[in-house]
Design a protein around this motif. Structure first.
Motif, mmCIF file in Angstrom:
data_model
loop_
_atom_site.group_PDB
_atom_site.id
_atom_site.type_symbol
_atom_site.label_atom_id
_atom_site.label_comp_id
_atom_site.label_asym_id
_atom_site.label_seq_id
_atom_site.Cartn_x
_atom_site.Cartn_y
_atom_site.Cartn_z
ATOM 1 N N MET A 181 37.881 34.355 61.111
ATOM 2 C CA MET A 181 38.366 35.713 61.351
ATOM 3 C C MET A 181 39.178 36.206 60.156
ATOM 4 S SD MET A 181 38.381 38.321 63.327
ATOM 5 C CE MET A 181 37.839 37.675 64.918
ATOM 6 N N TYR A 182 40.009 35.348 59.601
ATOM 7 C CA TYR A 182 40.806 35.735 58.442
ATOM 8 C C TYR A 182 39.906 36.163 57.286
ATOM 9 C CZ TYR A 182 43.773 35.211 54.322
ATOM 10 O OH TYR A 182 44.431 35.420 53.147
ATOM 11 N N LEU A 183 38.884 35.391 56.997
ATOM 12 C CA LEU A 183 38.015 35.689 55.865
ATOM 13 C C LEU A 183 37.118 36.897 56.141
ATOM 14 C CD1 LEU A 183 37.038 32.064 54.793
ATOM 15 C CD2 LEU A 183 38.622 33.614 53.630
ATOM 16 N N GLU A 184 36.688 37.060 57.391
ATOM 17 C CA GLU A 184 35.854 38.219 57.725
ATOM 18 C C GLU A 184 36.606 39.527 57.479
ATOM 19 O OE1 GLU A 184 34.655 37.651 61.752
ATOM 20 O OE2 GLU A 184 32.892 36.447 61.224
ATOM 21 N N VAL A 185 37.880 39.547 57.800
ATOM 22 C CA VAL A 185 38.680 40.754 57.591
ATOM 23 C C VAL A 185 39.049 40.898 56.113
ATOM 24 C CG1 VAL A 185 40.868 41.886 58.151
ATOM 25 C CG2 VAL A 185 39.550 40.740 59.949
ATOM 26 N N LEU A 186 39.283 39.780 55.449
ATOM 27 C CA LEU A 186 39.666 39.820 54.042
ATOM 28 C C LEU A 186 38.560 40.423 53.183
ATOM 29 C CD1 LEU A 186 41.953 38.877 52.092
ATOM 30 C CD2 LEU A 186 40.624 36.783 51.770
ATOM 31 N N ASP A 187 37.313 40.068 53.472
ATOM 32 C CA ASP A 187 36.167 40.567 52.697
ATOM 33 C C ASP A 187 34.987 40.768 53.640
ATOM 34 O OD1 ASP A 187 34.135 41.171 50.958
ATOM 35 O OD2 ASP A 187 34.266 39.322 49.800
ATOM 36 N N PRO A 188 34.931 41.927 54.306
ATOM 37 C CA PRO A 188 33.873 42.148 55.301
ATOM 38 C C PRO A 188 32.466 42.164 54.702
ATOM 39 C CG PRO A 188 35.642 43.772 55.501
ATOM 40 C CD PRO A 188 35.855 43.061 54.212
ATOM 41 N N GLN A 189 32.335 42.389 53.405
ATOM 42 C CA GLN A 189 31.024 42.528 52.782
ATOM 43 C C GLN A 189 30.385 41.174 52.424
ATOM 44 O OE1 GLN A 189 29.875 45.615 52.823
ATOM 45 N NE2 GLN A 189 31.902 46.172 53.648
ATOM 46 N N THR A 190 31.170 40.117 52.381
ATOM 47 C CA THR A 190 30.657 38.819 51.946
ATOM 48 C C THR A 190 30.687 37.833 53.100
ATOM 49 O OG1 THR A 190 31.564 39.240 49.737
ATOM 50 C CG2 THR A 190 30.896 36.983 50.237
ATOM 51 N N PRO A 191 29.565 37.205 53.422
ATOM 52 C CA PRO A 191 29.565 36.208 54.504
ATOM 53 C C PRO A 191 30.611 35.127 54.271
ATOM 54 C CG PRO A 191 27.314 36.713 53.831
ATOM 55 C CD PRO A 191 28.222 37.391 52.838
ATOM 56 N N VAL A 192 31.215 34.678 55.357
ATOM 57 C CA VAL A 192 32.294 33.691 55.254
ATOM 58 C C VAL A 192 31.875 32.436 54.483
ATOM 59 C CG1 VAL A 192 33.699 32.080 56.613
ATOM 60 C CG2 VAL A 192 33.631 34.509 57.221
ATOM 61 N N PRO A 193 30.702 31.846 54.758
ATOM 62 C CA PRO A 193 30.335 30.648 53.984
ATOM 63 C C PRO A 193 30.235 30.912 52.484
ATOM 64 C CG PRO A 193 28.973 30.844 55.944
ATOM 65 C CD PRO A 193 29.719 32.133 55.812
ATOM 66 N N ASP A 194 29.804 32.103 52.104
ATOM 67 C CA ASP A 194 29.710 32.434 50.681
ATOM 68 C C ASP A 194 31.093 32.578 50.060
ATOM 69 O OD1 ASP A 194 26.994 32.424 51.038
ATOM 70 O OD2 ASP A 194 26.764 34.610 51.024
ATOM 71 N N GLN A 195 32.003 33.207 50.787
ATOM 72 C CA GLN A 195 33.381 33.298 50.301
ATOM 73 C C GLN A 195 33.977 31.900 50.103
ATOM 74 O OE1 GLN A 195 36.249 36.084 52.059
ATOM 75 N NE2 GLN A 195 34.621 36.798 53.397
ATOM 76 N N ALA A 196 33.777 31.067 51.115
ATOM 77 C CA ALA A 196 34.357 29.730 51.066
ATOM 78 C C ALA A 196 33.785 28.920 49.905
ATOM 79 C CB ALA A 196 34.120 29.006 52.390
ATOM 80 N N ARG A 197 32.478 28.990 49.729
ATOM 81 C CA ARG A 197 31.855 28.213 48.664
ATOM 82 C C ARG A 197 32.336 28.676 47.285
ATOM 83 N NH1 ARG A 197 28.288 24.619 48.586
ATOM 84 N NH2 ARG A 197 27.739 25.026 50.769
ATOM 85 N N ALA A 198 32.402 29.983 47.083
ATOM 86 C CA ALA A 198 32.842 30.492 45.785
ATOM 87 C C ALA A 198 34.270 30.043 45.479
ATOM 88 C CB ALA A 198 32.744 32.012 45.767
ATOM 89 N N THR A 199 35.134 30.086 46.486
ATOM 90 C CA THR A 199 36.530 29.689 46.281
ATOM 91 C C THR A 199 36.643 28.204 45.990
ATOM 92 O OG1 THR A 199 37.355 31.467 47.707
ATOM 93 C CG2 THR A 199 38.795 29.555 47.375
ATOM 94 N N VAL A 200 35.996 27.386 46.801
ATOM 95 C CA VAL A 200 36.105 25.938 46.635
ATOM 96 C C VAL A 200 35.492 25.500 45.309
ATOM 97 C CG1 VAL A 200 35.344 23.713 47.534
ATOM 98 C CG2 VAL A 200 36.230 25.453 49.095
ATOM 99 N N GLU A 201 34.331 26.049 44.951
ATOM 100 C CA GLU A 201 33.716 25.659 43.689
ATOM 101 C C GLU A 201 34.578 26.052 42.494
ATOM 102 O OE1 GLU A 201 29.740 27.203 43.728
ATOM 103 O OE2 GLU A 201 28.994 25.579 45.026
ATOM 104 N N ARG A 202 35.281 27.182 42.609
ATOM 105 C CA ARG A 202 36.180 27.591 41.538
ATOM 106 C C ARG A 202 37.358 26.628 41.421
ATOM 107 N NH1 ARG A 202 37.002 32.249 43.274
ATOM 108 N NH2 ARG A 202 39.069 32.038 44.210
ATOM 109 N N MET A 203 37.845 26.148 42.560
ATOM 110 C CA MET A 203 39.020 25.286 42.559
ATOM 111 C C MET A 203 38.687 23.819 42.292
ATOM 112 S SD MET A 203 41.479 27.393 42.976
ATOM 113 C CE MET A 203 42.864 26.311 43.306
#
Length: 227
Positions: A181-203
């Motif tokens: 829910m946090y990620l869906e509201v943070l970036d409604p245009q990007t699917p949650v798994p895609d947001q998570a993957r981009a963040t984790v791969e960057r870190m």
């Protein structure tokens, strides 16, 4: 050049300000450690109740706690506590320092992991005030202890130590995705798994001077005298 993170410990205490803070940088390392039988405990100053735009804090707080507990379980963490300090109103106060010190003494960790307290992650990428104030309180509380844990680290830039997280990145992606829910509201245009993957791969994209292509970096802030 980053050194390998020490392995000769059994319990780590991860101190953060909000739900999702561990998942934005430490989850892959935590997944590795728990797979080795190490104990990791999460302690969060707030419930993140101000973190979901358009949702009442009385609803958002319990939701974010639930997401954090589920997220922690993915990487093998079963001990998660929330202290109830107000979200977006974290300050380096005597009360917060006392809670940090009490938690360290109660859990009895070998190492403490906390948040980066500098003003910027990189030029143009400012740190949050809650994070900076919380980080200051953790360092002050550690310094106040008569018998502090072996080391205090933060997860941030300019790493002095690194953990090879090869094979644990997918667990970190799944863990961050639990904050749905946090990620869906943070970036409604990007699917949650895609947001998570981009963040984790960057870190986990590697640490300068460390051989592993997938690594999580930590900065040593304090080291207790050998007893």
């Amino acid at each position: 050049m980053a050194e390998p993170f020490p392995e000769n410990w059994s319990t780590a205490l991860c101190l953060v300000a909000h739900p999702d803070d561990p998942e934005y940088g430490m989850a892959a390392a935590v997944a590795r450690w728990t797979s080795q039988g190490k104990r990791v405990v999460y302690a969060l100053a707030t419930s993140g109740e101000a973190g979901i735009e358009g949702m009442d804090p009385t609803e958002a707080g319990p939701l974010r706690e639930k997401e954090q507990v589920a997220s922690a379980k993915v990487v093998g963490v079963d001990e998660v506590e929330f202290w109830g300090f107000p979200d977006s109103e974290i300050f380096d106060t005597p009360e917060l320092r006392a809670k940090v010190a009490e938690t360290i003494e109660r859990v009895g960790p070998d190492v403490v992991l906390s948040l980066y307290g500098g003003p910027e992650w990189a030029p143009g990428f400012p740190n949050q005030r809650d994070h900076m104030q919380f980080a200051q309180a953790v360092v002050a509380a550690y310094d106040s202890l008569d018998r502090p844990p072996r080391q205090l680290y933060c997860n941030g830039p300019d790493a002095t130590h690194a953990v090879d997280v090869t094979g644990f990145v997918e667990a970190a992606v799944e863990s961050l995705s639990c904050h749905q829910m946090y990620l869906e509201v943070l970036d409604p245009q990007t699917p949650v798994p895609d947001q998570a993957r981009a963040t984790v791969e960057r870190m986990t994209g590697g640490v300068d001077g460390f051989a592993a292509e997938q690594a999580t970096g930590f900065t040593l802030l304090r080291e207790a005298p050998r007893r």
